[in-house]
Design a protein around this motif. Sequence first.
Motif, mmCIF file in Angstrom:
data_model
loop_
_atom_site.group_PDB
_atom_site.id
_atom_site.type_symbol
_atom_site.label_atom_id
_atom_site.label_comp_id
_atom_site.label_asym_id
_atom_site.label_seq_id
_atom_site.Cartn_x
_atom_site.Cartn_y
_atom_site.Cartn_z
ATOM 1 N N MET A 190 -5.332 18.336 -38.237
ATOM 2 C CA MET A 190 -6.620 17.754 -38.527
ATOM 3 C C MET A 190 -7.348 17.511 -37.208
ATOM 4 N N MET A 191 -8.682 17.630 -37.273
ATOM 5 C CA MET A 191 -9.520 17.315 -36.123
ATOM 6 C C MET A 191 -10.640 16.386 -36.579
ATOM 7 N N ILE A 192 -10.888 15.367 -35.777
ATOM 8 C CA ILE A 192 -11.911 14.374 -36.115
ATOM 9 C C ILE A 192 -12.908 14.321 -34.969
ATOM 10 N N MET A 193 -14.094 14.853 -35.232
ATOM 11 C CA MET A 193 -15.174 14.807 -34.247
ATOM 12 C C MET A 193 -15.912 13.488 -34.417
ATOM 13 N N ILE A 194 -16.055 12.748 -33.318
ATOM 14 C CA ILE A 194 -16.826 11.506 -33.340
ATOM 15 C C ILE A 194 -18.000 11.716 -32.394
ATOM 16 N N ASN A 195 -19.139 11.970 -32.996
ATOM 17 C CA ASN A 195 -20.344 12.347 -32.279
ATOM 18 C C ASN A 195 -21.291 11.159 -32.220
ATOM 19 N N GLY A 196 -22.282 11.224 -31.359
ATOM 20 C CA GLY A 196 -23.298 10.184 -31.305
ATOM 21 C C GLY A 196 -23.867 10.040 -29.912
ATOM 22 N N ALA A 197 -24.952 9.315 -29.818
ATOM 23 C CA ALA A 197 -25.617 9.081 -28.533
ATOM 24 C C ALA A 197 -24.711 8.264 -27.617
ATOM 25 N N PHE A 198 -24.993 8.350 -26.332
ATOM 26 C CA PHE A 198 -24.315 7.472 -25.375
ATOM 27 C C PHE A 198 -24.603 6.040 -25.804
ATOM 28 N N GLY A 199 -23.563 5.226 -25.923
ATOM 29 C CA GLY A 199 -23.736 3.839 -26.327
ATOM 30 C C GLY A 199 -23.594 3.596 -27.814
ATOM 31 N N ALA A 200 -23.329 4.638 -28.592
ATOM 32 C CA ALA A 200 -23.189 4.464 -30.042
ATOM 33 C C ALA A 200 -21.819 3.924 -30.437
ATOM 34 N N GLY A 201 -20.826 4.035 -29.543
ATOM 35 C CA GLY A 201 -19.491 3.503 -29.825
ATOM 36 C C GLY A 201 -18.415 4.556 -29.992
ATOM 37 N N THR A 228 -17.166 27.200 -24.830
ATOM 38 C CA THR A 228 -16.054 28.100 -25.110
ATOM 39 C C THR A 228 -14.722 27.479 -24.664
ATOM 40 N N LEU A 229 -14.735 26.803 -23.520
ATOM 41 C CA LEU A 229 -13.502 26.142 -23.068
ATOM 42 C C LEU A 229 -13.144 24.942 -23.936
ATOM 43 N N THR A 230 -14.142 24.268 -24.476
ATOM 44 C CA THR A 230 -13.873 23.143 -25.381
ATOM 45 C C THR A 230 -13.077 23.628 -26.590
ATOM 46 N N VAL A 231 -13.511 24.714 -27.194
ATOM 47 C CA VAL A 231 -12.804 25.263 -28.359
ATOM 48 C C VAL A 231 -11.443 25.812 -27.943
ATOM 49 N N ALA A 232 -11.394 26.522 -26.824
ATOM 50 C CA ALA A 232 -10.122 27.096 -26.369
ATOM 51 C C ALA A 232 -9.098 26.005 -26.054
ATOM 52 N N CYS A 233 -9.554 24.933 -25.431
ATOM 53 C CA CYS A 233 -8.648 23.839 -25.102
ATOM 54 C C CYS A 233 -8.149 23.149 -26.376
ATOM 55 N N ALA A 234 -9.043 22.936 -27.326
ATOM 56 C CA ALA A 234 -8.633 22.340 -28.606
ATOM 57 C C ALA A 234 -7.579 23.217 -29.283
ATOM 58 N N LYS A 235 -7.789 24.514 -29.242
ATOM 59 C CA LYS A 235 -6.833 25.447 -29.855
ATOM 60 C C LYS A 235 -5.461 25.323 -29.197
ATOM 61 N N GLU A 236 -5.437 25.275 -27.877
ATOM 62 C CA GLU A 236 -4.161 25.183 -27.171
ATOM 63 C C GLU A 236 -3.486 23.822 -27.374
ATOM 64 N N TYR A 296 -21.375 26.051 -32.643
ATOM 65 C CA TYR A 296 -20.309 26.828 -32.016
ATOM 66 C C TYR A 296 -18.995 26.043 -32.029
ATOM 67 N N ILE A 297 -19.054 24.802 -31.596
ATOM 68 C CA ILE A 297 -17.834 23.990 -31.520
ATOM 69 C C ILE A 297 -17.309 23.665 -32.908
ATOM 70 N N ARG A 298 -18.180 23.254 -33.803
ATOM 71 C CA ARG A 298 -17.745 22.929 -35.176
ATOM 72 C C ARG A 298 -17.088 24.144 -35.830
ATOM 73 N N ASN A 299 -17.726 25.307 -35.733
ATOM 74 C CA ASN A 299 -17.158 26.523 -36.321
ATOM 75 C C ASN A 299 -15.850 26.902 -35.634
ATOM 76 N N GLY A 300 -15.806 26.774 -34.311
ATOM 77 C CA GLY A 300 -14.580 27.086 -33.578
ATOM 78 C C GLY A 300 -13.418 26.186 -33.976
#
Length: 177
Positions: free
Chosen positions: A1-12, A65-73, A96-100
């Motif tokens: 499982m992967m959990i992306m926690i997105n948001g503006a700087f300062g959102a928590g 591309t490295l973000t997705v590759a690193c997550a994969k590894e 790109y990242i979400r699909n990757g």
Amino acid sequence: MMIMINGAFGAGKTTTAEALNQMLPNSMLFDPEEIGYMLRQVISDEVKCKEEQTDDFQDLELWRTLTVACAKELKRKYNRTLIIPMTIYKHENYEYIRNGLSEIDSEVFHFCLSASRETIFNRLKKRGETPGGWTFRQAEHCIAAFADARFETKIVTDQMKPEEVVQTIINNMKGGI
């Protein structure tokens, strides 16, 4: 499982990600900002492509591309739930990242933490950021961009404690844990 926690700087995001990591067994934090910091040290301005010559490492194609590759590894090697805090408001990078990530793991959850401009700016000041500085300027872009429906599920954090945000994430994962 992967959990992306997105948001503006300062959102928590970071606070939430760290608390979630403590609660979820077999999980680990993966912060793509670290890849950006590394690229900033490795790729000089004279090497960057014209469109990459900005003050934002997310404009480097290699960052996404490295973000997705690193997550994969990380998934391949450690097979843990990845908790990924990031401020990613540019549609092309987000898609790109979400699909990757979805190609790596069939269970990818995305949560967009939001707060009012006032709350975000107060939090940025509290952590020592300079008003008018880079994070403040980026926060303005983020607040507008994160209104887009693609950045669901939204969690408004103005009046929430970190543990309440974590519980909201867990409740929204619909049996994903």
